[in-house]
Motif scaffolding. Structure first.
Motif, PDB file in Angstrom:
ATOM      1  N   HIS A   1       0.852  -1.194   0.000  1.00 20.10           N
ATOM      2  CA  HIS A   1       0.000   0.000   0.000  1.00 20.10           C
ATOM      3  C   HIS A   1       0.884   1.239   0.000  1.00 20.10           C
ATOM      4  O   HIS A   1       1.924   1.260   0.658  1.00 20.10           O
TER       5      HIS A   1
ATOM      6  N   ASN B   1       3.710   7.245   2.115  1.00 15.23           N
ATOM      7  CA  ASN B   1       4.450   6.233   2.874  1.00 15.23           C
ATOM      8  C   ASN B   1       4.341   4.882   2.178  1.00 15.23           C
ATOM      9  O   ASN B   1       3.275   4.510   1.697  1.00 15.23           O
TER      10      ASN B   1
ATOM     11  N   ASP C   1       0.195   5.058   1.068  1.00 14.85           N
ATOM     12  CA  ASP C   1      -0.886   5.823   1.691  1.00 14.85           C
ATOM     13  C   ASP C   1      -0.878   7.278   1.218  1.00 14.85           C
ATOM     14  O   ASP C   1      -0.092   7.673   0.356  1.00 14.85           O
ATOM     15  N   ARG C   2      -1.790   8.070   1.740  1.00 11.07           N
ATOM     16  CA  ARG C   2      -1.963   9.454   1.297  1.00 11.07           C
ATOM     17  C   ARG C   2      -0.700  10.293   1.431  1.00 11.07           C
ATOM     18  O   ARG C   2      -0.501  11.249   0.689  1.00 11.07           O
ATOM     19  N   TYR C   3       0.128   9.955   2.432  1.00 14.82           N
ATOM     20  CA  TYR C   3       1.340  10.728   2.683  1.00 14.82           C
ATOM     21  C   TYR C   3       2.478  10.272   1.772  1.00 14.82           C
ATOM     22  O   TYR C   3       3.567  10.827   1.812  1.00 14.82           O
TER      23      TYR C   3
END
Lengths: 272, 272, 272
Positions: free
Chosen positions: B176, B182, B178-180
């Motif tokens: 995954h 990461n 993520d939004r940041y």
């Protein structure tokens, strides 16, 4: 239940302030967000989404619909009542055009009662008028208390292009492109009987023709192949399996579309 | 509580209609939206998000998970029950692969009871089947009432690449982003003991190597510097302080990743 | 009511896990999402949105605000209490700077009571600390129970550029660009009396000047024309009717802006 459709987006404080304005009046309000992502200023899209969502909710739901580029000008803030008790709150700028095709609107009221609303700004009637009125209605206020009734026939209506069928050829408008890129038309199932007598049609948009296979669901065609079907809302839709028909074909909301029997259909084998 | 994960997006009427279909059966239902923003058709991402979210909710929560490109085809609509009473509703297409690693699924039922659902369309089972079933379960319906039970071992499973450790080198998959930005791997903390014996590792993705510093949290490195840590979910994650590691490194979900001790580590001072 | 502002986005499991962490403690919690779409790591934007939203909610609301690039470092997790009983939970990193201009914060507490929170990770304090604390506060916990009180004057503050007026020229900062592209300044209505004595101003941003007409609402000018008005939040805003002022002018949040009387105003007819 108070159900909400706006073009406020989800990056600003507007959606929160609208919810806050409801919760100040009824901290127990059950708020259901349909979407805050109507394209900014797009009354037509807001009208379409309201008409699609409203029949799915329980009778008696209060819908707040706000796409309101004319906020602070002369357009009327209104409450509509359907015969099953469902209520609609928002500006009278055409937003209610399409829901009137699917719900039986029996009465309409102009919001004038200053005691129910917040001293009014010129630019944020969601906070000042529509949210508070929805909260009062959700708590059982008689809609007649918001202001004088008027004839629903005088509500502002958007222009709409009628779908048509001539021989086995269907014509209509792409009224919505959804997240998956599905092309949703305004052609009702009742006009689409000819679809089921054939395996393949030709979709024409502008000067470009696309072969589309007739199916019942998306998985009836191969990946990235086009399928025409009658969708769950009872209208003709063109989709691509596991892909975006809108991207594949370059078709957008507002485009005129025709679906004609393919020349060699129904003898043709499955397209490549 | 009914908790929802879908790929419906937030621009259409689908999320609203799903909520409406629940509220028609239980106007008091407490609906918690985890996300409607699963990438369209991405069963793997849906499966990942469900597994991450489920343990955070109270026991007994009803999860509705819908990423369903095969809607209307032969895949089974199902209800799963965990030993703590938590319930899962959705299509049997691999969506439950990862949650089965973190929750103890003890029984499974195929939804066949036509009295609990709406006359079924071929393209919108969220409205017609999954929403109504979730509402009934939320009101206390015995899951055995939805249809015949079957062995959970027969549920469709996604392929998964196992993480590995050889010497001090960790290998796994970015499951995954993520939004940041990461980069979240599938390498569990239990395999990552070697991380804490050093200051710096080299992350290799494809043919490209990146120096990453070992830390406990994002702020342990300078801005835009890469840090590798064991995250709050107990897996190895590579992040950039105040920036997107995914953008900096060009890494995406599905990429294979290895983390090897840096040549000169641990004597090297902090990288520039 | 527990109202939430974060930069978690809506594509990951973070927002859901935060909600789950609240619902585990109080399954009846009424959660209102203001936004999860604060720009990642943008404490200033989070602070702005909190200050705009908070006054719209009922007194006693518990606000959870999480934009926390320093998670796991020394910054304090805190609870603030306003004189009307409204509570604020989040990291002490500047997020509360702007809400302190609009709410009367009378006490502050550092969260240290380990019995109220989950064993703490270094990277996800929303799940481990802020969500659980908000749930306890929502159920009536005395904020003094979270840990020792401290002087609110010691809270971290962001730098802020003060607006100014000299003669009839207003200067300030664009503190926010909203979804519609409206340019929202930090110039309060009280400084803007000179606006209403004229028909037209010149907005200068960097080296570029734009004519703007004075109005009360967006519909007071022609489509795509710029209008300057005092908005519903009581500050000076420059907008374009049915269009994005930000796109038309290339102006972004953080830009310095001045508004000077147009040379020939007020005799000039409406601009083309």
């Amino acid at each position: 239940v108070i159900a909400v459709i706006t073009d406020y987006g989800t990056r600003d404080f507007y959606a929160g302030v609208l919810e806050g304005s409801i919760l100040r009046i009824d901290p127990e309000a059950h708020i259901s967000t349909i979407t805050h992502e109507v394209e900014p200023f797009d009354i037509r899209e807001g009208s379409y989404l309201l008409a699609q969502a409203a029949p799915a909710y329980p009778a008696g739901t209060v819908f707040v619909t706000i796409v309101d580029p004319g906020v602070g000008t002369a357009r009327r803030p209104v409450v509509l009542r359907a015969t099953d008790g469902t209520l609609f709150v928002g500006p009278d700028n055409g937003l209610f055009t399409k829901v009137m095709h699917v719900m039986d609107i029996s009465s309409a009221y102009e919001i004038t009662n200053g005691e129910l609303v917040r001293p009014e700004s010129a630019t944020f009637h969601g906070r000042d008028i529509f949210g508070p009125i929805a909260a009062h209605l959700g708590r059982g206020l008689d809609p007649a208390a918001v202001g004088p009734s008027f004839d629903p026939a005088t509500l502002v209506r958007l222009d709409e292009t009628a779908p048509a069928v001539r021989g086995d050829t269907l014509t209509g408008e792409v009224v919505h492109v959804d997240r998956y890129g599905n092309l949703i038309s305004n052609i009702p199932a009742a006009m689409a009987a000819s679809l089921h007598a054939r395996d393949e049609f030709t979709m024409v948009v502008g000067n470009v023709a696309f072969p589309v296979r007739v199916g019942m669901t998306y998985g009836d065609v191969r990946e990235r192949e086009l399928v025409v079907l009658v969708n769950a809302e009872g209208v003709v839709e063109v989709a691509a399996n596991m892909a975006s028909a809108s991207s594949l074909c370059g078709v957008r909301a507002g485009d005129q579309v025709s679906l004609a029997p393919a020349m060699s259909s129904p003898e043709t084998p499955a397209a490549g």
